[in-house]
Scaffold this motif. Structure first.
Motif, PDB file in Angstrom:
ATOM      1  N   SER A 177     -41.765 -18.877 -25.476  1.00  0.00           N
ATOM      2  CA  SER A 177     -41.165 -19.931 -24.521  1.00  0.00           C
ATOM      3  C   SER A 177     -42.091 -21.015 -24.040  1.00  0.00           C
ATOM      4  O   SER A 177     -43.200 -21.133 -24.521  1.00  0.00           O
ATOM      5  CB  SER A 177     -40.994 -19.155 -22.969  1.00  0.00           C
TER       6      SER A 177
ATOM      7  N   SER B  12     -34.524 -15.041 -19.270  1.00  0.00           N
ATOM      8  CA  SER B  12     -35.548 -14.171 -20.371  1.00  0.00           C
ATOM      9  C   SER B  12     -36.225 -13.046 -19.605  1.00  0.00           C
ATOM     10  O   SER B  12     -36.448 -12.157 -20.464  1.00  0.00           O
ATOM     11  CB  SER B  12     -36.534 -15.247 -20.742  1.00  0.00           C
TER      12      SER B  12
ATOM     13  N   MET C 269     -40.642 -13.254 -27.759  1.00  0.00           N
ATOM     14  CA  MET C 269     -40.034 -14.298 -27.231  1.00  0.00           C
ATOM     15  C   MET C 269     -41.140 -15.670 -26.774  1.00  0.00           C
ATOM     16  O   MET C 269     -42.060 -15.288 -25.907  1.00  0.00           O
ATOM     17  CB  MET C 269     -39.333 -14.071 -25.764  1.00  0.00           C
TER      18      MET C 269
END
Length: 350
Positions: A21, A3, A19
């Protein structure tokens, strides 16, 4: 670790990457724990700030919070203690709740199999990939998954600050990490295809390789870190900011031969044993500890060549880990048969 490299590279290629996470669970590491190793970096931000940073920088890696998949944090925390870490239904719900909450138009998932994965059997991993892909596409998000091999560590490092540094070194070209690079390019190529930014995944991979090589992905990562509260010069001077463990020592091969197998799960548990992972929900992590310079399967070794380097808080914990991971490496007289890193691509059911 993927990532940290993939998000800024995609942003340079014209994608917007919000993103969301998670943290480490069981023997695996968490993206947010790696980012916590960066002084000042904020993984908990309001929705408005997430939208602002993604709008201006093109990417932001943060965690779920009050307004984004709020139930996931509690469900995530109890899976260890209820023996449901490997539940396909709960994995699907946890991952997709965060991804769909970000309002994504395209999603690619890296679903691992092998001795270091939650689901060791390729068929089970395929079932998880199908569950994720069908669930996300059913919710209106164009989604594909790649099955990738985890019978050896993906990156040359395991541990929070160490993996962050490893990602920075790949972004800047300071150190090569071929497996991490290959998976990053493959996932990103599919995602650029799903987003309509390239005609196919191969063209996407070539585009991503270009932004890694010209340094623009590293520059975008630096901008994201700075925008979310981290130091402005992290990419140029990672050692000045990332925590370092006081005790560093090598585990030597102790014999000659080819490295034939690695018990990846044992290495993950070693990081937990060092203090870099959680045994229970409220454990405070030591972000500096872990393993790096991990030898690769197929590598020819001599007795004085390191299998890996251990970063520990003291000599006692380092010695405990040496005893626990020595048997995780098996040498053979002949080089092992090479296993492909990338497996099948799973797309939406017609």
């Amino acid at each position: 670790n993927v990532s940290l490299v993939l998000a800024p590279a995609l942003a340079v290629c014209g994608a917007y990457v919000p993103m969301i996470s998670g943290r480490g669970l069981g023997h695996t590491g968490g993206t947010l724990d790696k980012l916590d190793a960066i002084p000042g970096y904020r993984t908990a931000v309001p929705e408005e700030e997430l939208a602002r940073v993604v709008g201006s920088i093109g990417c932001a890696i943060v965690g779920a919070g009050e307004g984004i998949a709020p139930a996931d944090k509690r469900l995530y925390a109890i899976r260890d203690v209820t023996g449901t870490v490997e539940s396909i239904d709960l994995i699907t719900a946890s991952i997709l709740s965060k991804k769909l909450a970000a309002g994504l138009e395209g999603l690619v998932l890296d679903v691992k199999f092998g001795n270091g994965a939650f689901l060791t059997d390729p068929e089970q991993a395929g079932a998880l990939a199908r569950s994720l892909v069908d669930g996300a596409n059913g919710a209106g998000c164009k989604t594909s998954a790649l099955l990738t091999d985890m019978n050896e560590p993906l990156a040359r490092a395991a541990g929070n600050a160490l993996e962050t540094k490893n990602a920075i070194e790949l972004l800047t070209g300071a150190r090569e990490d071929s497996r991490l690079r290959e998976v990053t390019l493959a996932l990103g190529g599919v995602l650029l295809e799903l987003g309509g930014l390239v005609e196919n995944a191969q063209v996407g991979e070539e585009k991503l390789a270009g932004v890694l090589e010209d340094g623009s992905a590293a520059e975008r990562f630096a901008q994201m870190v700075s925008e979310l509260g981290g130091p402005n010069d992290l990419v140029e001077n990672p050692d000045a900011h990332l925590p370092e463990a006081p005790c560093v020592c090598d585990l030597l091969a102790g014999g000659s031969g080819f490295l034939s197998t690695i018990d990846v799960r044992a290495l993950g548990h070693a990081v937990v044993q060092l203090g870099g992972g959680r045994l229970k929900q409220d454990d405070v992590l030591d972000l500096s500890v872990g393993l790096d310079r991990i030898a690769r399967v197929g590598q020819a070794l001599e007795p004085d060549v390191p299998l890996l380097r251990i970063h520990a808080r003291d000599e006692e914990s380092a010695e405990r880990v040496i005893a626990s991971v020595r048997n995780a490496f098996v040498l053979s007289e002949e080089p092992p048969e090479a296993c492909p890193l990338l497996g099948s691509r799973i797309d939406s059911t017609p």
